[in-house]
Design an enzyme around this catalytic site. Structure first.
Site, short mmCIF file in Angstrom:
data_model
loop_
_atom_site.label_atom_id
_atom_site.label_comp_id
_atom_site.label_asym_id
_atom_site.label_seq_id
_atom_site.Cartn_x
_atom_site.Cartn_y
_atom_site.Cartn_z
N GLY A 173 22.32 -4.27 64.45
CA GLY A 173 21.24 -5.12 64.28
C GLY A 173 20.29 -4.46 63.02
N GLU B 231 19.47 -13.47 52.44
CA GLU B 231 19.91 -14.99 52.32
C GLU B 231 18.44 -15.87 52.55
OE1 GLU B 231 20.69 -14.19 56.76
OE2 GLU B 231 20.68 -12.95 54.89
N ASN C 285 15.78 -10.61 54.93
CA ASN C 285 17.06 -10.76 54.93
C ASN C 285 17.58 -11.42 53.49
OD1 ASN C 285 17.29 -10.49 57.80
ND2 ASN C 285 16.85 -12.67 57.98
N LYS D 204 21.91 -20.30 56.02
CA LYS D 204 22.96 -19.70 57.33
C LYS D 204 23.86 -20.95 57.25
CE LYS D 204 19.14 -17.56 59.69
NZ LYS D 204 18.30 -17.34 60.95
N LYS E 226 27.57 -11.51 52.27
CA LYS E 226 26.87 -12.67 52.00
C LYS E 226 25.89 -12.88 50.71
CE LYS E 226 24.42 -16.13 54.92
NZ LYS E 226 23.87 -16.44 56.23
#
Length: 511
Positions: free
Chosen positions: A233, A264, A262, A399, A140
């Site tokens: 995770g 993103e 994260n 997302k 990503k």
């Protein structure tokens, strides 16, 4: 990537959104209407009496000793899991919370000390996932959010600017999974000339289990099949970071804090005000939470459970119990500040006991079990933990293509790896955008927009059905576009739509 601005990189408090007071988020919450009721669904009968798995079996699969120990501990906890009961749930105590608005009063910044403080920091980006939710098969972090600009480009540009402006050495560390590790290591070669020290490490791999028996899916002495394994995770970051040797390396280099987020999340930039508070108040674990809005449905909420801060993942709650939490407004951003020495000690003392969440993927029509630990659940393990209530500016996740459209529009401006709200937009809120399933993948999304519309004055956009946008389009107010089944709607070049409803027959109605 290229930034045109030449001003000093911003690490002080960003412009705040109007989120209201922290106290107002808890009004009229009735926690005790269903006393002593379990929140989690029960295990299947066969799983409740699952046989133990021998360590030798896991070693034969190639698991490392610390990995198998963590896996065995989670599996045992899953079988014998403690329930959460509603009569133990409370609103977080004020002493466990701090409002971002008040940080400059609680922990004033000494600007002459900024460089010394930043030199104690390590930034870690979580990069374990692929862009599957948007139809991408690559890491990503390599997705473009602007022409020629990826999430990873943004992270590098921001840290590089901080290092240049303050003459410091804040390293960037990337936690990959087995799905992203090789690709990411190739990509970061292009940053060799940048003033950023970049390191990577790979998180653990856990074997999937069958839901009905909790037997292992992979078999010893057989070729490794990636579909039979999973990354466990973001909470795996602490043990994997220790296993990599980076914790000891950073402690030896004088580093004291890690900032985890994260990759993103475009809002997860270094914030000197937060770092200063973590330092002055000797906080071991700081979790940024923000005001929950209607589109926040998959993630975690903060609560107090048995007089400790606790992160509850809504995906784990029985559907009929979700209504209990509809008024809980403290939403996990997964921006986390951790004292390196504290986490090192917890690991060495085997006292890092993170709660897990469970997912049930299907493989060949059989239900599997994946036990995962979110990093934010570490908040209950540390002695001096705090939740920091931050503005939505610090939570800009991408997302979905709906969020991607907003990020790529003129709502935002990119500046040294930071995303800033366009100063020409009135107010501090971003528009609510809901694109239909026809836009769900990046490739379909790109086909349907000849160019990104002007959204500067948009409040709400809903698009459903087979819709295509031309170039130089402006959307204002509330715009709803619906193409009926079997029909196609083409929005012409240069159109301005303000408070309009477009039906499948291209009738334009005032909203």
């Amino acid at each position: 990537m290229t930034d045109t601005a030449t001003s000093k990189a911003t690490v002080e408090r960003p412009k705040l959104q109007s989120t209201g007071s922290l106290h107002s988020l808890f009004k009229n919450v009735d926690l005790f209407s269903e006393n002593d009721e379990e929140l989690y669904p029960p295990l299947q009968h066969g799983a409740r009496f699952a046989a133990p798995i021998e360590d030798s079996t896991l070693l034969a699969l190639g698991m490392k000793p610390d990995e198998l120990k963590a896996f065995q501990k989670q599996r045992h906890a899953y079988i014998n899991k403690d329930q959460i009961y509603t009569d133990e749930i409370k609103i977080p105590n004020k002493t466990e919370m701090v409002d971002y608005h008040q940080l400059h009063l609680v922990s004033p910044i000494d600007q002459s000390n900024a460089s010394r403080l930043l030199n104690k920091l390590v930034v870690i980006k979580l990069n374990g996932g692929l862009g599957n939710s948007m139809g991408c098969k690559t890491a990503k972090s390599t997705m473009e959010i602007a022409p020629g600009v990826t999430f990873l480009d943004m992270a590098v540009a921001h840290i590089e600017q901080i290092n240049q402006d303050y003459n410091v050495d804040v390293p960037l560390v990337i936690m990959n999974s087995y799905k992203t590790h090789n690709e990411t290591n190739k990509v970061i070669e292009k940053y060799k000339t940048h003033k950023v020290s970049i390191k990577t490490f790979q998180q653990s791999m856990f074997p999937k289990m069958y839901k009905d028996t909790l037997n292992l899916v992979p078999k010893p002495n057989t070729p490794m099949n990636p579909k039979e394994w999973y990354p466990p995770g973001s909470g795996d970051i602490f043990r994997s970071l220790q296993r990599s040797g980076l914790i000891d390396e950073f402690l030896a280099a004088g580093k004291e804090y890690i900032f985890i987020s994260n990759v993103e999340n475009l809002g997860s930039i270094i914030d000197l005000q937060v770092l200063n508070h973590i330092h002055l108040q000797k906080i071991e674990f700081g979790l940024e939470v923000t005001n929950r809005i209607n589109t926040d449905s998959t993630g975690g909420i903060l609560m107090s459970y048995k007089d400790k801060l606790h992160l509850l993942e809504l995906s784990q709650v029985k559907p009929e119990k979700l209504k209990i939490f509809k008024d809980f407004k403290l939403w996990n951003t997964n921006n986390i500040w951790v004292n390196l020495k504290s986490v090192s000690n917890l690991i060495k003392e085997d006292k890092l006991d993170l709660d897990w969440i469970v997912n049930y993927p299907l493989e060949n029509h059989k239900a599997m079990v994946q036990l995962e630990t979110p990093a934010g659940m570490g908040i209950q393990n540390f002695k001096n933990s705090v939740a920091i209530f931050v503005p939505r500016d610090r939570y800009r996740p991408i997302k979905s293509t709906s969020q991607l459209l907003v990020a790529q529009s003129n709502i935002f401006q990119f500046d040294h790896g930071q995303v800033k709200l366009n100063s020409k937009r009135e107010g501090q809120d971003v528009p609510l955008v809901k694109l239909g399933e026809e836009f769900s993948t990046v490739s379909d999304y790109e086909k349907r927009f000849k160019s990104i519309p002007d959204l500067l004055e948009l409040d709400h956009l809903t698009v459903s059905g087979d819709v295509y946008f031309g170039s130089r389009i402006t959307l204002k107010g509330t715009v709803i576009i619906v193409a009926n089944h079997g029909e196609r709607v083409d929005i012409p070049d240069g159109v301005v739509l303000e408070n309009k409803v477009l039906s499948g027959t291209l009738r334009i109605l005032d909203h």
